[in-house]
Design a protein around this motif. Structure first.
Motif, mmCIF file in Angstrom:
data_model
loop_
_atom_site.group_PDB
_atom_site.id
_atom_site.type_symbol
_atom_site.label_atom_id
_atom_site.label_comp_id
_atom_site.label_asym_id
_atom_site.label_seq_id
_atom_site.Cartn_x
_atom_site.Cartn_y
_atom_site.Cartn_z
ATOM 1 N N UNK A 489 0.834 -1.209 0.000
ATOM 2 C CA UNK A 489 0.000 0.000 0.000
ATOM 3 C C UNK A 489 0.869 1.261 0.000
ATOM 4 N N UNK A 490 2.011 1.225 0.651
ATOM 5 C CA UNK A 490 2.923 2.377 0.609
ATOM 6 C C UNK A 490 3.481 2.567 -0.802
ATOM 7 N N UNK A 491 3.722 1.463 -1.505
ATOM 8 C CA UNK A 491 4.233 1.542 -2.877
ATOM 9 C C UNK A 491 3.250 2.266 -3.785
ATOM 10 N N UNK A 492 1.994 1.855 -3.778
ATOM 11 C CA UNK A 492 1.019 2.508 -4.656
ATOM 12 C C UNK A 492 0.717 3.921 -4.160
ATOM 13 N N UNK A 493 0.754 4.137 -2.852
ATOM 14 C CA UNK A 493 0.517 5.483 -2.326
ATOM 15 C C UNK A 493 1.574 6.465 -2.780
ATOM 16 N N UNK A 494 2.825 6.040 -2.770
ATOM 17 C CA UNK A 494 3.923 6.891 -3.249
ATOM 18 C C UNK A 494 3.776 7.187 -4.739
ATOM 19 N N UNK A 495 3.366 6.185 -5.502
ATOM 20 C CA UNK A 495 3.187 6.375 -6.944
ATOM 21 C C UNK A 495 2.080 7.386 -7.214
ATOM 22 N N UNK A 496 0.972 7.251 -6.502
ATOM 23 C CA UNK A 496 -0.147 8.184 -6.686
ATOM 24 C C UNK A 496 0.282 9.607 -6.336
ATOM 25 N N UNK A 498 3.587 10.930 -5.946
ATOM 26 C CA UNK A 498 4.770 11.492 -6.608
ATOM 27 C C UNK A 498 4.731 11.328 -8.131
ATOM 28 N N UNK A 499 3.971 10.366 -8.633
ATOM 29 C CA UNK A 499 3.878 10.195 -10.075
ATOM 30 C C UNK A 499 2.719 10.955 -10.690
ATOM 31 N N UNK A 500 1.569 10.885 -10.021
ATOM 32 C CA UNK A 500 0.355 11.496 -10.568
ATOM 33 C C UNK A 500 -0.084 12.709 -9.748
ATOM 34 N N UNK A 501 0.799 13.124 -8.844
ATOM 35 C CA UNK A 501 0.632 14.346 -8.046
ATOM 36 C C UNK A 501 -0.732 14.393 -7.364
ATOM 37 N N UNK A 502 -1.191 13.226 -6.916
ATOM 38 C CA UNK A 502 -2.436 13.082 -6.143
ATOM 39 C C UNK A 502 -3.679 13.552 -6.900
ATOM 40 N N UNK A 503 -3.639 13.502 -8.234
ATOM 41 C CA UNK A 503 -4.803 13.884 -9.041
ATOM 42 C C UNK A 503 -5.789 12.710 -9.085
ATOM 43 N N UNK A 504 -6.871 12.816 -8.364
ATOM 44 C CA UNK A 504 -7.839 11.724 -8.301
ATOM 45 C C UNK A 504 -8.513 11.476 -9.642
ATOM 46 N N UNK A 511 -4.891 3.107 -3.328
ATOM 47 C CA UNK A 511 -4.545 1.907 -2.574
ATOM 48 C C UNK A 511 -5.185 0.719 -3.290
ATOM 49 N N UNK A 512 -4.729 -0.454 -2.978
ATOM 50 C CA UNK A 512 -5.273 -1.663 -3.581
ATOM 51 C C UNK A 512 -6.262 -2.319 -2.620
#
Length: 656
Positions: A489-496, A498-504, A511-512
């Motif tokens: 969950x930390x892995x996907x949280x970091x990706x969301x 830092x990669x997608x700048x938390x754009x929902x 999270x999965x």
């Protein structure tokens, strides 16, 4: 007294051996061994298996950890790259500890079955968080790894010696060759197409030669939207945009239907470069450059070809913004297509190549290295798909998109425009557009004929999805096992973040919650860093080496009236000699395959030891081999082959 038989495997990589003294300690559930010297000064040599006996007073129980460290020989420190350590216990059980990392001082490798393993896991991740920190190259784009110098990158993510030497040699050779011809400093315009040809002929491929011969043909122009280096812009058109007022009396349709009928029949396609509208363009050689935001209309003909029927070079209809058609004069129509190809090349490089493969692959890699320990099954699955990505991206930021980088200096979108396009591209990016089956469906391209990117890519997506499902389903039997995995969950949280700048609104999961969600996302990660990168990278020189087919900048504005363009107008619009040569050299470098290239599905580092994932990997490799044969047979029948998604030609990671 009991004996433990150790087999210590040193990697096949260049410079992976050590002259240092190597010590090993075994830790088990019933105790630990003494820290024991297991080498003289020449024991661990590249591609050698060293056998060692380690004696203990009593059995250590179930082995959970080995600790490896080095001490200098004659005051000389070096780094060592062991592959794995196998330990046979006195009870006859064999334990395998995959390593595949450079050892500078001390490393603990463990099986995570008790508190000792968990503690080592925590310590490993604390160190990784220090080694792999997030940074921001520019606001509004995915974050990157923080490092100021290439030598500050951890050894485990650096180029091999082979890759380093070949990459530097190719870059220096290209630059030297151009300088010897006096081309890199020449700010002259091209006076004839033959002049461009003489430079181009120094470095060609079979496909680039084909492009040179056919670049003016409408058929090739349309073909490239499907099977060129950027097959990502085209979509089926069911209704014309209000700012693209094409009428039946403007266009020549292949067949007897009206434009409305052809749209209704699914035969009309649109490419809209509105993302470029208003972008500030570069100044090169003291001259303002031009980058249009065109709209292109194409028709699928009765014989299955995709032919352009109308081009508008600016977004807003106006008297000085005519709609060009194939029935216009030769150079009116050719110039319109050149401006489209220039727009397409800039969007390709920044959005579909840099952002959607390189930058996202770096986010996936940094998050993996920060959040998942070596024993985690997802780490074992994904680490081969991060090979060289962090170093190649560091070089891209330093050599290509920095203030004095090639793309900054020599493309129309270089500088401020580049960041504008990247920000706009990220803000419009969706999770579904990164998942090929959904992307093809959303663009309405399921039944377009002769679409080899789609045909080969969808087969690869299915093969990768089956592989990922086979591996991850072995470790995650139920959805709650995914939900409870805090590292995952930390892995996907970091990706969301830092990669997608938390754009929902991207639709990217934060999270999965289910195994299926995890499998789909990991499939996308592997596909993006291997297959999709190959699709938008490997053909760069093939389609862009002949500059008039894909000019990354143009130095005259587009025509505002029909009937005035000439060959001289076209030549004056094309980039200067030095700009052409710099881009040609760069595209050639970025299209070269290293001799230590690792194709998709090949895993020289044996991270998995269990029978089930090893069987899944073997099946994966078999599926890829069958598809490779199928693609090669198909390509032998094509006038213009599409080799870029042959699994044997797709690299495991973003490595160039």
């Amino acid at each position: 007294m009991v004996n433990y038989e150790l087999k210590i495997f040193t990697s096949t990589s260049a410079w992976s051996s050590t002259l240092n003294y190597v010590y090993i300690k075994l830790v088990g559930t019933n105790g630990e061994s003494e820290r024991t010297l297991v080498s003289g000064s020449t024991c661990f040599i590249t591609n050698v298996v060293s056998c060692v006996t380690l004696t203990c007073h009593a059995s250590l129980g179930e082995l959970v950890l080995i600790e490896v460290d080095k001490q200098p020989f004659l005051m000389q420190y070096d780094n060592w790259f062991p592959a794995k350590v196998e330990v046979k216990s006195p009870e006859g059980k064999t334990y395998s500890f995959p390593i595949y990392r450079w050892i500078i001082d001390t490393l603990r490798v463990y099986e995570d079955h008790n508190h000792i393993g968990r503690y080592s896991r925590e310590q490993e991740l604390k160190q990784r968080e220090k080694d792999y920190c997030w940074d921001e190259f520019a606001s509004g784009i995915p974050h990157c790894m923080k490092t100021d110098d290439i030598h500050d990158l951890p050894c485990e993510v650096r180029f091999s010696f082979t890759k380093e030497i070949e990459f530097d040699f190719t870059a220096v050779t290209d630059l030297l060759q151009s300088k010897l011809h006096g081309l890199t400093e020449s700010q002259k315009k091209w006076t004839t197409i033959d002049e461009i040809g003489r430079v181009f002929s120094c470095r060609t491929t079979e496909i680039s030669e084909y492009i040179r011969e056919h670049w003016m043909d409408d058929e090739l122009f349309g073909y490239q939207f499907l099977n060129g280096v950027n097959p990502m812009m085209i979509r089926r058109c069911s209704a014309l945009p209000s700012n693209f007022p094409v009428t039946d009396n403007m266009v020549f349709l292949h067949g007897q239907e009206s434009l409305a009928d052809e749209m209704s029949n699914g035969n009309i396609f649109l490419c809209d470069y509105k993302i470029l509208d208003g972008v500030k363009t570069n100044t090169i050689n003291g001259k303002k450059q031009y980058l249009m935001a065109p709209l292109v209309l194409l028709q699928k003909t009765p014989d299955g070809k995709l032919m352009p029927i109308a081009i508008q070079l600016k977004q807003d209809p106006a008297e000085d913004n005519p709609i060009f058609c194939p029935t216009d004069s030769e150079y009116d129509w050719l110039l319109a297509k050149i401006f489209v190809r220039s727009a397409d090349s800039n969007v390709h490089q920044l959005n579909f190549h840099l952002l959607r493969t390189h930058l996202l692959a770096e986010v996936f890699a940094v998050s993996l290295l920060r959040n998942l320990p070596m024993v985690h099954p997802l780490y074992k699955l994904l680490i081969p798909h991060t090979r060289y990505t962090l170093q190649i991206n560091f070089l891209a930021r330093k050599k290509l998109i920095s203030a004095d980088g090639v793309f900054t200096q020599f493309t129309a979108s270089g500088g401020e425009g580049m960041i504008t396009i990247l920000r706009s591209s990220l803000s419009s990016l969706t999770y579904s557009s990164l998942c090929m089956p959904e992307d093809i469906a959303e663009r309405g391209l399921e039944d377009v004929p002769n679409f080899y990117y789609r045909d080969d890519g969808l087969k690869l997506w299915d093969i990768i999805h089956r592989f990922v499902k086979g591996v991850l389903s072995h470790y995650y039997k139920k959805d709650d096992e995914v939900q409870k995995d805090t590292e995952l969950q930390k892995w996907i949280g970091d990706i969301f973040e830092h990669g997608f700048l938390s754009h929902e609104d991207t639709g990217v999961p934060q999270r999965f919650t289910t195994v299926d969600e995890l499998i789909k996302f990991v499939t996308m990660v592997i596909f993006t860093g291997s297959v999709q990168h190959a699709a938008v990278n490997s053909g760069q020189y093939d389609f862009g080496g002949w500059m008039p087919n894909a000019p990354l900048t143009l130095q005259r504005p587009p025509p505002t009236k029909k009937g005035e363009a000439t060959e001289a107008t076209m030549l004056a619009t094309l980039p200067d000699v030095n700009v052409t040569v710099q881009i040609m050299d760069t595209l050639w470098l970025l299209s070269q395959q290293s001799s230590d290239f690792v194709p998709l599905g090949q895993y020289p580092e044996d991270h998995f030891t269990e029978e089930t994932p090893r069987k899944v990997i073997s099946d994966f490799q078999g599926d890829l081999e069958v598809l490779s044969t199928t693609i090669r047979v198909k390509n032998r029948k094509l006038e213009l082959p599409y080799p870029y998604l042959d699994p044997a030609e797709v690299e495991n990671s973003v490595a160039i």
